[in-house]
Design an enzyme around this catalytic site. Sequence first.
Site, PDB file in Angstrom:
ATOM      1  N   GLU A 178     -11.174   0.437  -3.686  1.00  0.00           N
ATOM      2  CA  GLU A 178     -10.360   0.987  -2.589  1.00  0.00           C
ATOM      3  C   GLU A 178      -9.103   1.625  -3.194  1.00  0.00           C
ATOM      4  O   GLU A 178      -8.966   1.714  -4.402  1.00  0.00           O
ATOM      5  CB  GLU A 178      -9.971  -0.110  -1.589  1.00  0.00           C
ATOM      6  CG  GLU A 178      -9.131  -1.232  -2.191  1.00  0.00           C
ATOM      7  CD  GLU A 178      -8.882  -2.403  -1.247  1.00  0.00           C
ATOM      8  OE1 GLU A 178      -9.418  -2.429  -0.122  1.00  0.00           O
ATOM      9  OE2 GLU A 178      -8.146  -3.325  -1.661  1.00  0.00           O
ATOM     10  N   ASP A 219       0.815  -1.223   0.000  1.00  0.00           N
ATOM     11  CA  ASP A 219       0.000   0.000   0.000  1.00  0.00           C
ATOM     12  C   ASP A 219       0.852   1.278   0.000  1.00  0.00           C
ATOM     13  O   ASP A 219       0.734   2.116   0.908  1.00  0.00           O
ATOM     14  CB  ASP A 219      -0.912   0.026   1.245  1.00  0.00           C
ATOM     15  CG  ASP A 219      -1.774  -1.214   1.380  1.00  0.00           C
ATOM     16  OD1 ASP A 219      -2.078  -1.847   0.355  1.00  0.00           O
ATOM     17  OD2 ASP A 219      -2.140  -1.543   2.530  1.00  0.00           O
TER      18      ASP A 219
HETATM   19  O1  FUB Z   1      -3.457  -3.445   3.378  1.00  0.00           O
HETATM   20  C1  FUB Z   1      -4.785  -3.653   3.741  1.00  0.00           C
HETATM   21  C2  FUB Z   1      -5.689  -3.242   2.636  1.00  0.00           C
HETATM   22  O2  FUB Z   1      -5.413  -4.027   1.489  1.00  0.00           O
HETATM   23  C3  FUB Z   1      -5.516  -1.830   2.156  1.00  0.00           C
HETATM   24  O3  FUB Z   1      -6.024  -0.861   2.994  1.00  0.00           O
HETATM   25  C4  FUB Z   1      -6.175  -1.961   0.843  1.00  0.00           C
HETATM   26  O4  FUB Z   1      -6.008  -0.880  -0.016  1.00  0.00           O
HETATM   27  C5  FUB Z   1      -5.578  -3.250   0.326  1.00  0.00           C
HETATM   28  O5  FUB Z   1      -4.336  -3.059  -0.266  1.00  0.00           O
END
Ligand code: FUB
Length: 342
Positions: free
Chosen positions: A238, A31
């Site tokens: 996301e 991330d």
């Molecule tokens: O790392 C946990 C979660 O997985 C992140 O917040 C998302 O964007 C995905 O990469």
Amino acid sequence: MPEDSIEHIDFHRLNKHAISQALVTHMYTADPSVHVFNGKIYIYPSHDFDAGIPFNDNGDHFGMEDYHVLSMDAIDSKPEDHGVVLHVKDVPWAERQMWDCDCAHKNGKYYLYFPAKRADGIFQIGVAVSDSPTGPFEPQPKPMKGSYSIDPAVFQDTDGSYYMYFGGIWGGQLQKYRDNKYGEMYDVPPENESALAPRVAKLSDDMLECAESPKAVSIVDENGIPLLAGDNDRRFFEASWVHRYKGKYYFSYSTGDTHFINYAIGDNPYGPFIFAGIILKPVVGWTTHHAICEIQGKWYLFYHDASLSKGITHLRSLKVTELKYDENGAIQTIDPYPGLER
Ligand code: FUB
């Protein structure tokens, strides 16, 4: 690439095709949020580790509990790990799952924005402050008022305003909100309705709160129609990120269950953003997440995959590759393993 296909991957062959290798191998990192502060590159990753929780759609296996900062003098230098800069045990309101964070710089202070779950299992976003880009960061005692969900990304506009983008569906809980209010009865909309939108809010002058109620960020097709919830190859899931290129605002994001990094282009930080295409094809591992940063006149895509851990979806590694635009400002799609038969 979904997790159930991992047993079929020959990692030796995959690594031969990979366009880049892990930036660091002494720990798992994911991330990325990346900025150039005072001429130096700073990376704010999630710090993956094995919390011993099995894979589920809620993302409980992502049990991260602290943040490290990496810095680089130049894009080809070895990253320096500045160690733990914030631990969940030091955040009074947070209990677990420190997911994707970001950092912003204003008037000599550095602000680390991070999501974490409260003891009741609800995600909120907090801020921690430091005099240095490498921390340590001192957390505020409470989360940002009215914040929710995950994946904060802070964009500084050319007029000096800062905007925080956030949100993520499924384990990120965005589907539980309507008009910025939580409701247990809410869920992702039916396939033929508009997809859930990421959120944006301008930050207050002191950088510690939102200066306004979060607004929905509309991602629309070429006719101005919002992408549908059932358009899984294109809709937002996301991992928001915003950068500016030639006067336009590029909003990029992950499509989650279809594993793309996509982008859309707008004329201002609030959007609407018109869908423009794929930046990154699926990587090994369920999640994909990125940052885009201009460094010494070239543009780079920081991303992660799970090739170092041989496909363990919550043990990911940061990578970087150059990102190129065509003459119309379109981003050229990147295949992380060109020539690999999948
Ligand atoms: O790392 C946990 C979660 O997985 C992140 O917040 C998302 O964007 C995905 O990469």
